[in-house]
Write a protein that holds these residues in place. Sequence first.
Motif, PDB file in Angstrom:
ATOM      1  N   LYS A   1      -0.539 -56.954  17.921  1.00 16.65           N
ATOM      2  CA  LYS A   1       0.774 -56.965  17.281  1.00 16.65           C
ATOM      3  C   LYS A   1       1.629 -55.836  17.873  1.00 16.65           C
ATOM      4  O   LYS A   1       1.209 -54.684  17.912  1.00 16.65           O
ATOM      5  N   ASN A   2       2.822 -56.203  18.334  1.00 20.01           N
ATOM      6  CA  ASN A   2       3.794 -55.247  18.885  1.00 20.01           C
ATOM      7  C   ASN A   2       3.203 -54.364  19.990  1.00 20.01           C
ATOM      8  O   ASN A   2       3.505 -53.176  20.072  1.00 20.01           O
ATOM      9  N   HIS A   3       2.372 -54.979  20.837  1.00 22.02           N
ATOM     10  CA  HIS A   3       1.743 -54.197  21.906  1.00 22.02           C
ATOM     11  C   HIS A   3       2.774 -53.512  22.803  1.00 22.02           C
ATOM     12  O   HIS A   3       2.554 -52.400  23.279  1.00 22.02           O
ATOM     13  N   ASP A   4       3.926 -54.169  23.004  1.00 23.57           N
ATOM     14  CA  ASP A   4       4.977 -53.593  23.851  1.00 23.57           C
ATOM     15  C   ASP A   4       5.542 -52.313  23.235  1.00 23.57           C
ATOM     16  O   ASP A   4       5.841 -51.348  23.937  1.00 23.57           O
TER      17      ASP A   4
ATOM     18  N   PHE B   1       4.110 -44.910  22.482  1.00 24.37           N
ATOM     19  CA  PHE B   1       2.890 -44.119  22.364  1.00 24.37           C
ATOM     20  C   PHE B   1       2.118 -44.030  23.677  1.00 24.37           C
ATOM     21  O   PHE B   1       1.794 -42.948  24.122  1.00 24.37           O
ATOM     22  N   GLY B   2       1.802 -45.160  24.275  1.00 22.19           N
ATOM     23  CA  GLY B   2       1.031 -45.167  25.512  1.00 22.19           C
ATOM     24  C   GLY B   2      -0.463 -45.194  25.240  1.00 22.19           C
ATOM     25  O   GLY B   2      -0.913 -44.967  24.117  1.00 22.19           O
ATOM     26  N   LEU B   3      -1.224 -45.507  26.283  1.00 27.93           N
ATOM     27  CA  LEU B   3      -2.674 -45.665  26.163  1.00 27.93           C
ATOM     28  C   LEU B   3      -3.406 -44.729  27.112  1.00 27.93           C
ATOM     29  O   LEU B   3      -2.946 -44.475  28.225  1.00 27.93           O
TER      30      LEU B   3
ATOM     31  N   LYS C   1       3.115 -47.883  33.608  1.00 26.76           N
ATOM     32  CA  LYS C   1       3.455 -46.455  33.602  1.00 26.76           C
ATOM     33  C   LYS C   1       3.008 -45.735  32.334  1.00 26.76           C
ATOM     34  O   LYS C   1       2.846 -44.517  32.331  1.00 26.76           O
ATOM     35  N   SER C   2       2.789 -46.463  31.244  1.00 21.15           N
ATOM     36  CA  SER C   2       2.387 -45.843  29.975  1.00 21.15           C
ATOM     37  C   SER C   2       0.880 -45.889  29.745  1.00 21.15           C
ATOM     38  O   SER C   2       0.416 -45.631  28.644  1.00 21.15           O
TER      39      SER C   2
END
Length: 191
Positions: free
Chosen positions: A116-119, A125-127, A144-145
């Motif tokens: 949900k709302n991965h974008d 936040f970024g991973l 980039k994130s």
Amino acid sequence: MEVGLFFGSFNPIHTGHMIIANLVKETTSVEEVWFIVSPQNPFKKNKNLLHEFDRLDLVNAAIADDYKFRSSDVEFNMPRPSYTIDTLTVLQEKHPDKTFRLIIGGDNLASFPKWKNHDKILEHFGLIVYPRPNAKPTDLINHKSIQMIDAPEVDISATLIRKLIKEGKSINYLVPEPVAGLIRSKGFFQD
């Protein structure tokens, strides 16, 4: 301050979790790692899943000696099932002075676009992604994130740990010693 968020059922927390958390803390810009204990989903009864407060106690036992590790029960009071984006939003509202990044295994990266709302997770936040055995290749590793970290492919299974406990066998080195002590003293996973 940058904080890495490590979500999991931690049933129980084990050495693999600790190795990854330490490598994130030591090799990225993250200054603290927070272990977010996921509560039991009321729609999915799992008789092997310890009560959420017991799992929180196990996490606290594991991280007691490292001031850069914290536990969180933030999801215990959220609607269930809770989605990661909702938890991230709550944490950001509670801690506007912190920058949060999500720590996930490479095996979850291929399916991450289904979250949900991965974008929004990527945008705000970024991973931080650690290697996992049998991870499927994905173009997301170039985003980039997303930061890939160099770490051993630790494949310690909480299922194996619970099986060994039921069989009365040693779990030395699979879990931190304080966790093993708490499991023994409380009789967890004995059934």
